[in-house]
Design a protein around this motif. Structure first.
Motif, PDB file in Angstrom:
ATOM      1  N   MET A   1       0.829  -1.164   0.000  1.00 38.22           N
ATOM      2  CA  MET A   1       0.000   0.000   0.000  1.00 38.22           C
ATOM      3  C   MET A   1       0.892   1.252   0.000  1.00 38.22           C
ATOM      4  SD  MET A   1      -2.938   1.553   2.592  1.00 38.22           S
ATOM      5  CE  MET A   1      -2.989   0.152   3.584  1.00 38.22           C
ATOM      6  N   LYS A   2       0.530   2.224  -0.800  1.00 35.84           N
ATOM      7  CA  LYS A   2       1.275   3.475  -0.867  1.00 35.84           C
ATOM      8  C   LYS A   2       0.982   4.329   0.369  1.00 35.84           C
ATOM      9  CE  LYS A   2       1.878   7.454  -3.845  1.00 35.84           C
ATOM     10  NZ  LYS A   2       1.433   8.138  -5.053  1.00 35.84           N
ATOM     11  N   PRO A   3       2.012   4.860   1.028  1.00 34.19           N
ATOM     12  CA  PRO A   3       1.781   5.711   2.203  1.00 34.19           C
ATOM     13  C   PRO A   3       1.049   6.991   1.807  1.00 34.19           C
ATOM     14  CG  PRO A   3       4.127   5.559   1.702  1.00 34.19           C
ATOM     15  CD  PRO A   3       3.412   4.721   0.714  1.00 34.19           C
ATOM     16  N   PHE A   4       0.391   7.606   2.767  1.00 34.55           N
ATOM     17  CA  PHE A   4      -0.337   8.843   2.493  1.00 34.55           C
ATOM     18  C   PHE A   4       0.246   9.980   3.308  1.00 34.55           C
ATOM     19  CE2 PHE A   4      -2.519   6.450   5.761  1.00 34.55           C
ATOM     20  CZ  PHE A   4      -2.717   7.385   6.766  1.00 34.55           C
ATOM     21  N   ASP A   5      -0.017  11.213   2.868  1.00 39.20           N
ATOM     22  CA  ASP A   5       0.486  12.395   3.546  1.00 39.20           C
ATOM     23  C   ASP A   5      -0.536  13.009   4.496  1.00 39.20           C
ATOM     24  OD1 ASP A   5       2.997  12.386   2.241  1.00 39.20           O
ATOM     25  OD2 ASP A   5       2.076  13.290   0.482  1.00 39.20           O
ATOM     26  N   TYR A   6      -1.813  12.885   4.150  1.00 41.58           N
ATOM     27  CA  TYR A   6      -2.849  13.448   5.006  1.00 41.58           C
ATOM     28  C   TYR A   6      -4.176  12.749   4.751  1.00 41.58           C
ATOM     29  CZ  TYR A   6      -3.158  16.286   0.726  1.00 41.58           C
ATOM     30  OH  TYR A   6      -3.213  16.707  -0.570  1.00 41.58           O
ATOM     31  N   PHE A   7      -5.082  12.917   5.706  1.00 37.27           N
ATOM     32  CA  PHE A   7      -6.419  12.361   5.571  1.00 37.27           C
ATOM     33  C   PHE A   7      -7.395  13.306   6.259  1.00 37.27           C
ATOM     34  CE2 PHE A   7      -4.742  10.630   9.474  1.00 37.27           C
ATOM     35  CZ  PHE A   7      -5.809  10.708  10.365  1.00 37.27           C
ATOM     36  N   VAL A   8      -8.664  13.112   5.976  1.00 37.60           N
ATOM     37  CA  VAL A   8      -9.722  13.964   6.515  1.00 37.60           C
ATOM     38  C   VAL A   8     -10.723  13.089   7.248  1.00 37.60           C
ATOM     39  CG1 VAL A   8     -11.600  15.528   5.902  1.00 37.60           C
ATOM     40  CG2 VAL A   8      -9.467  15.597   4.613  1.00 37.60           C
ATOM     41  N   VAL A   9     -11.193  13.580   8.381  1.00 35.85           N
ATOM     42  CA  VAL A   9     -12.256  12.915   9.116  1.00 35.85           C
ATOM     43  C   VAL A   9     -13.460  13.843   9.097  1.00 35.85           C
ATOM     44  CG1 VAL A   9     -13.014  12.081  11.377  1.00 35.85           C
ATOM     45  CG2 VAL A   9     -10.657  11.695  10.636  1.00 35.85           C
ATOM     46  N   PHE A  10     -14.593  13.346   8.646  1.00 31.14           N
ATOM     47  CA  PHE A  10     -15.849  14.086   8.677  1.00 31.14           C
ATOM     48  C   PHE A  10     -16.664  13.552   9.839  1.00 31.14           C
ATOM     49  CE2 PHE A  10     -14.529  14.188   4.245  1.00 31.14           C
ATOM     50  CZ  PHE A  10     -14.618  15.545   3.963  1.00 31.14           C
ATOM     51  N   ALA A  11     -17.151  14.449  10.698  1.00 33.25           N
ATOM     52  CA  ALA A  11     -17.907  14.000  11.866  1.00 33.25           C
ATOM     53  C   ALA A  11     -18.962  15.028  12.245  1.00 33.25           C
ATOM     54  CB  ALA A  11     -16.967  13.770  13.038  1.00 33.25           C
ATOM     55  N   GLU A  12     -20.018  14.550  12.809  1.00 34.05           N
ATOM     56  CA  GLU A  12     -21.072  15.388  13.364  1.00 34.05           C
ATOM     57  C   GLU A  12     -20.745  15.693  14.817  1.00 34.05           C
ATOM     58  OE1 GLU A  12     -23.980  16.630  12.074  1.00 34.05           O
ATOM     59  OE2 GLU A  12     -23.450  15.900  10.082  1.00 34.05           O
ATOM     60  N   MET A  13     -21.450  16.669  15.361  1.00 32.47           N
ATOM     61  CA  MET A  13     -21.294  16.984  16.777  1.00 32.47           C
ATOM     62  C   MET A  13     -21.717  15.788  17.623  1.00 32.47           C
ATOM     63  SD  MET A  13     -22.734  20.895  16.810  1.00 32.47           S
ATOM     64  CE  MET A  13     -22.848  20.893  18.561  1.00 32.47           C
ATOM     65  N   ARG A  14     -21.053  15.636  18.775  1.00 29.97           N
ATOM     66  CA  ARG A  14     -21.383  14.601  19.754  1.00 29.97           C
ATOM     67  C   ARG A  14     -21.098  13.181  19.259  1.00 29.97           C
ATOM     68  NH1 ARG A  14     -20.620  16.985  23.747  1.00 29.97           N
ATOM     69  NH2 ARG A  14     -21.410  15.197  24.816  1.00 29.97           N
ATOM     70  N   THR A  15     -20.107  13.035  18.374  1.00 33.56           N
ATOM     71  CA  THR A  15     -19.784  11.703  17.850  1.00 33.56           C
ATOM     72  C   THR A  15     -18.480  11.142  18.411  1.00 33.56           C
ATOM     73  OG1 THR A  15     -18.619  12.645  15.954  1.00 33.56           O
ATOM     74  CG2 THR A  15     -20.968  12.147  15.678  1.00 33.56           C
ATOM     75  N   GLY A  16     -17.783  11.930  19.234  1.00 34.45           N
ATOM     76  CA  GLY A  16     -16.497  11.488  19.754  1.00 34.45           C
ATOM     77  C   GLY A  16     -15.326  11.961  18.910  1.00 34.45           C
ATOM     78  N   SER A  17     -15.574  12.908  18.005  1.00 34.64           N
ATOM     79  CA  SER A  17     -14.501  13.372  17.123  1.00 34.64           C
ATOM     80  C   SER A  17     -13.392  14.086  17.888  1.00 34.64           C
ATOM     81  CB  SER A  17     -15.057  14.279  16.024  1.00 34.64           C
ATOM     82  OG  SER A  17     -15.754  15.376  16.578  1.00 34.64           O
ATOM     83  N   ASN A  18     -13.710  14.801  18.967  1.00 34.97           N
ATOM     84  CA  ASN A  18     -12.662  15.449  19.762  1.00 34.97           C
ATOM     85  C   ASN A  18     -11.805  14.404  20.467  1.00 34.97           C
ATOM     86  OD1 ASN A  18     -13.343  18.088  19.090  1.00 34.97           O
ATOM     87  ND2 ASN A  18     -14.870  18.191  20.711  1.00 34.97           N
ATOM     88  N   PHE A  19     -12.425  13.340  20.929  1.00 30.38           N
ATOM     89  CA  PHE A  19     -11.696  12.242  21.551  1.00 30.38           C
ATOM     90  C   PHE A  19     -10.779  11.566  20.533  1.00 30.38           C
ATOM     91  CE2 PHE A  19     -11.582   7.686  22.880  1.00 30.38           C
ATOM     92  CZ  PHE A  19     -10.864   7.859  24.052  1.00 30.38           C
ATOM     93  N   LEU A  20     -11.307  11.336  19.334  1.00 28.04           N
ATOM     94  CA  LEU A  20     -10.492  10.762  18.262  1.00 28.04           C
ATOM     95  C   LEU A  20      -9.308  11.663  17.951  1.00 28.04           C
ATOM     96  CD1 LEU A  20      -9.897   8.743  15.999  1.00 28.04           C
ATOM     97  CD2 LEU A  20     -11.490  10.048  14.563  1.00 28.04           C
ATOM     98  N   GLU A  21      -9.553  12.961  17.831  1.00 30.47           N
ATOM     99  CA  GLU A  21      -8.473  13.907  17.536  1.00 30.47           C
ATOM    100  C   GLU A  21      -7.398  13.874  18.615  1.00 30.47           C
ATOM    101  OE1 GLU A  21      -7.749  18.658  16.783  1.00 30.47           O
ATOM    102  OE2 GLU A  21      -9.781  17.903  16.964  1.00 30.47           O
ATOM    103  N   ALA A  22      -7.793  13.868  19.872  1.00 35.90           N
ATOM    104  CA  ALA A  22      -6.827  13.826  20.970  1.00 35.90           C
ATOM    105  C   ALA A  22      -5.974  12.567  20.901  1.00 35.90           C
ATOM    106  CB  ALA A  22      -7.549  13.908  22.308  1.00 35.90           C
ATOM    107  N   ASN A  23      -6.588  11.443  20.589  1.00 28.43           N
ATOM    108  CA  ASN A  23      -5.836  10.187  20.500  1.00 28.43           C
ATOM    109  C   ASN A  23      -4.925  10.155  19.284  1.00 28.43           C
ATOM    110  OD1 ASN A  23      -6.572   8.120  22.700  1.00 28.43           O
ATOM    111  ND2 ASN A  23      -8.494   9.168  22.219  1.00 28.43           N
ATOM    112  N   LEU A  24      -5.370  10.699  18.172  1.00 28.90           N
ATOM    113  CA  LEU A  24      -4.501  10.772  16.997  1.00 28.90           C
ATOM    114  C   LEU A  24      -3.306  11.672  17.267  1.00 28.90           C
ATOM    115  CD1 LEU A  24      -7.147  10.967  14.142  1.00 28.90           C
ATOM    116  CD2 LEU A  24      -5.603   9.057  14.633  1.00 28.90           C
TER     117      LEU A  24
END
Length: 69
Positions: free
Chosen positions: A1-24
């Protein structure tokens, strides 16, 4: 698999996206920039710039912000 430079996460409010961001952000070599393309602010509320780009600069050159990483 070819490595990637960036990715995007699309999320709604109250889905745990801030928690995901902190862990990433805890991973070596991974950096999250919050809501870089939110139409009401850049990156995080009450910030005026992200990677040297203001909201106005981002609107004029969105690809430039992506390349800035």
């Amino acid at each position: 698999m070819k490595p990637f430079d960036y990715f995007v996460v699309f999320a709604e409010m109250r889905t745990g996206s801030n928690f995901l961001e902190a862990n990433l952000n805890a991973l070596d070599g991974v950096t999250c920039h919050g809501e870089a393309f939110n139409p009401h602010f850049i990156g995080y509320p009450n910030r005026t710039e992200l990677l040297g780009y203001t909201q106005q600069t981002r609107e004029a050159d969105p690809a430039g912000l992506i390349e800035r990483r």
